[in-house]
Scaffold this motif. Structure first.
Motif, PDB file in Angstrom:
ATOM      1  N   ASP A  57       0.852  -1.184   0.000  1.00 26.64           N
ATOM      2  CA  ASP A  57       0.000   0.000   0.000  1.00 26.64           C
ATOM      3  C   ASP A  57       0.892   1.240   0.000  1.00 26.64           C
ATOM      4  O   ASP A  57       1.247   1.767   1.053  1.00 26.64           O
ATOM      5  N   LEU A  62      -4.713   2.435   3.495  1.00 23.62           N
ATOM      6  CA  LEU A  62      -5.493   1.277   3.910  1.00 23.62           C
ATOM      7  C   LEU A  62      -5.403   1.030   5.412  1.00 23.62           C
ATOM      8  O   LEU A  62      -6.376   0.591   6.042  1.00 23.62           O
ATOM      9  N   GLU A  82       1.164  -6.641   4.138  1.00 24.60           N
ATOM     10  CA  GLU A  82       1.531  -6.076   2.843  1.00 24.60           C
ATOM     11  C   GLU A  82       2.588  -6.951   2.186  1.00 24.60           C
ATOM     12  O   GLU A  82       3.664  -7.169   2.732  1.00 24.60           O
ATOM     13  N   GLY A 355      -6.516   7.086  -1.157  1.00 29.65           N
ATOM     14  CA  GLY A 355      -5.730   6.062  -1.831  1.00 29.65           C
ATOM     15  C   GLY A 355      -5.417   6.370  -3.270  1.00 29.65           C
ATOM     16  O   GLY A 355      -4.610   5.685  -3.898  1.00 29.65           O
TER      17      GLY A 355
END
Length: 434
Positions: A57, A62, A82, A355
C-alpha cells in the motif's frame, strides 16, 4: 495489480493536498450487521479476527481505513499484511498461502481482477452470497470481474480503465479534435506529431501484462474476443482480431508508434508523455494526474478521452482489484462483514481521496466535489461502463504469457498479423486443453 502501485507513486504529491475523509464508526460494516447484533459485538459463529493480504500500500491509506473497522469491531480485528509491490511476487505468495490449506494465514485477499477465475477454479476462495453486498450500486462491468462460472467469488473493490491522453495544446493550435476512431488517431499521429517534433502514439508494449491489456483492447475494440466459456473455448481466430493486432503492428511499421515503445511499461510510457515527447498515450488515469502536476513539462496542456476504436469509441480492459475470502478462513462471517465495510460508500470515497484509486461505486463519479478534484472522473466512468474484463481462464497466467509473446512478435515485424492470430489460436488451444 501493478497499475495500483503506479497510481500510488504518480498521485502521492496530489494526495497530501487533499482533505482526508476519516472513517466513521457508525454502521461501520456498511449496514450488514447481523439481526439483533450491534456493530461492536464480540466473536460469535463465524466471527473473529482476520488477516487481510494485499500488495504494498504505497499511499498508506489502507491502514487508517482498517483502523476505523478495528475501533468498532474489537472482537474482529483485522491485521494487514503487505506483500511485495510486484504483482507476480504478490500472486506467488498468495498462492503459496492458499495451498497451505488450514495452515495458511490469509483470510481476506485483495487480488488483481484477472486472478479471480484462477483462484475460484482452484477452490482457493469461497463463493459469496450476492445479496450480502451492494452490487447494484457498483459500476455494472466491474461485477463481472468478480464472477466465475456464474457465481460470485469476490467483491469489486477498486476499478480502472484505460484512457487516451493527448496534448490538448497541440491539437487546439492545429484546430484538430481529439480522435474518436483509429483512422483519426493514425492520421494525426502520422502528420501532426512529426510536424511538432513529437512521436505519435504509445501504450504499454513490452511483453508483460500491460501488452496483454493493450492487445485485448485492440481486439475488443474491433468487435472480437480472445476466449469464451470461462476459458474453455478459443475465439481469437477472427477478422476482428486480425484487424486489432494489425492496427498495432501497422503503427510500428509506419512509424507513428515509435520502436522504443516496444519496451514501454506504464512508467516508461507515462514519462515519455510527461516529458513532452508524445502526442498521444494510452494509460491509466494516474498518468493524467501525473502529467498535470506542477513538475510535468506538459502541465496544463493535457486532455483525456475514451480510447478510440475502428468506428468510434473503443473498448478498454478493466483494471483494478477484488476482495476474496480464503476457502480456509476461520471466520467467514467476519470476512463478509469486512468486505461490505470496504465497499461501502464511506470507505469507497477514501479509496479515491486518500488512496488515489478509482472506486467501484457509481454514485461517486457524479459527485460535484470529487469531479472538481479529479476532473477525469466523467471520462473514466464512460470508459469503465464500456470496458470488458481480461480473458477469463483458470490458467490466466499462461494465457497472458501467450498473448504477450505473440503480439510482441507481430508488432516487432517478426510475424504478420494474420500469422500471429493463427499462432495465438493454436497456442491458446494448447493452454485451454491442459
Amino acid at each position: 495489480m501493478r497499475w495500483i502501485h503506479a497510481a500510488g507513486r504518480g498521485l502521492l504529491v496530489l494526495i497530501v493536498v487533499l482533505t482526508g475523509y476519516v472513517a466513521s464508526g457508525a454502521s461501520a460494516d456498511g449496514g450488514y450487521v447481523a439481526s439483533g447484533a450491534s456493530a461492536d459485538e464480540g466473536p460469535g459463529d463465524g466471527r473473529g479476527p482476520l488477516t487481510l493480504a494485499t500488495a504494498g500500500d504505497l499511499t498508506g491509506y489502507l491502514g487508517s481505513v482498517l483502523d476505523g473497522w478495528n475501533r468498532t469491531h474489537p472482537g474482529e480485528e483485522v491485521t494487514l499484511v503487505e506483500l511485495p509491490d510486484s504483482a507476480d511476487e504478490t500472486r506467488a505468495q498468495m498462492i503459496t498461502d492458499l495451498r497451505a490449506g488450514e495452515g495458511g494465514r490469509f483470510d481476506v485477499l485483495n487480488i488483481d481482477v484477472s486472478w479471480t477465475s484462477e483462484f475460484a477454479a482452484a477452490g482457493w476462495i469461497r463463493p459469496l452470497p450476492r445479496d450480502r453486498f451492494p452490487l447494484d450500486a457498483f459500476l455494472p462491468p466491474v461485477v463481472d470481474t468478480a464472477t466465475y462460472d456464474d457465481r460470485l467469488y469476490a467483491v469489486p473493490y477498486v476499478t480502472n480503465a484505460g484512457l487516451l491522453l493527448y496534448r490538448k495544446d497541440v491539437l487546439d493550435e492545429a484546430g484538430v479534435p481529439p480522435p474518436r476512431t483509429w483512422a483519426e488517431l493514425e492520421r494525426t499521429a502520422k502528420t501532426l506529431a512529426p510536424a511538432r517534433g513529437l512521436d505519435g502514439y504509445a501504450g504499454q508494449f513490452l511483453p508483460y501484462e500491460g501488452l496483454t491489456v493493450n492487445a485485448a483492447e485492440a481486439v475488443y475494440s474491433a468487435g472480437g474476443t480472445i476466449l469464451g466459456d470461462e476459458g474453455e473455448r478459443v475465439t481469437v481466430d477472427s477478422r476482428a482480431a486480425r484487424k486489432g493486432i494489425g492496427f498495432l503492428a501497422r503503427g510500428v511499421r509506419d512509424g507513428w508508434i515509435p520502436e522504443e515503445a516496444l519496451a514501454y511499461k506504464e512508467e516508461e510510457s507515462k514519462r515519455a508523455f510527461q516529458d513532452g515527447r508524445l502526442l498521444f498515450l494510452r494509460n491509466w488515469p494516474y498518468a493524467y494526474v501525473a502529467a498535470s502536476a506542477p513538475d510535468s513539462k506538459v502541465a496544463g496542456k493535457v486532455g483525456a478521452v475514451p480510447l478510440p476504436g475502428p468506428d468510434g469509441p473503443g473498448t478498454s480492459v478493466l483494471g483494478g482489484s477484488n476482495l476474496a475470502v480464503s476457502s480456509h478462513a476461520e471466520h467467514p462471517d467476519s470476512a463478509a462483514r469486512l468486505l461490505a465495510y470496504l465497499t461501502g460508500e464511506r470507505v469507497q470515497r477514501q479509496v479515491l481521496t486518500r488512496g488515489a484509486l478509482p472506486p467501484v461505486r457509481a454514485g461517486l463519479y457524479d459527485d460535484p466535489e470529487l469531479v472538481r478534484r479529479f476532473p477525469y472522473l466523467p471520462t473514466l466512468r464512460e470508459s469503465v461502463l464500456a470496458a470488458a474484463p481480461r480473458p477469463k481462464s483458470p490458467r490466466y497466467d499462461q494465457v497472458s504469457l501467450v498473448v504477450q509473446a505473440v503480439v510482441h512478435d507481430a508488432m516487432s515485424g517478426r510475424q504478420t498479423p494474420e500469422a500471429a492470430v493463427r499462432r495465438l489460436a493454436e497456442e491458446l488451444a494448447a493452454v485451454s486443453s491442459r
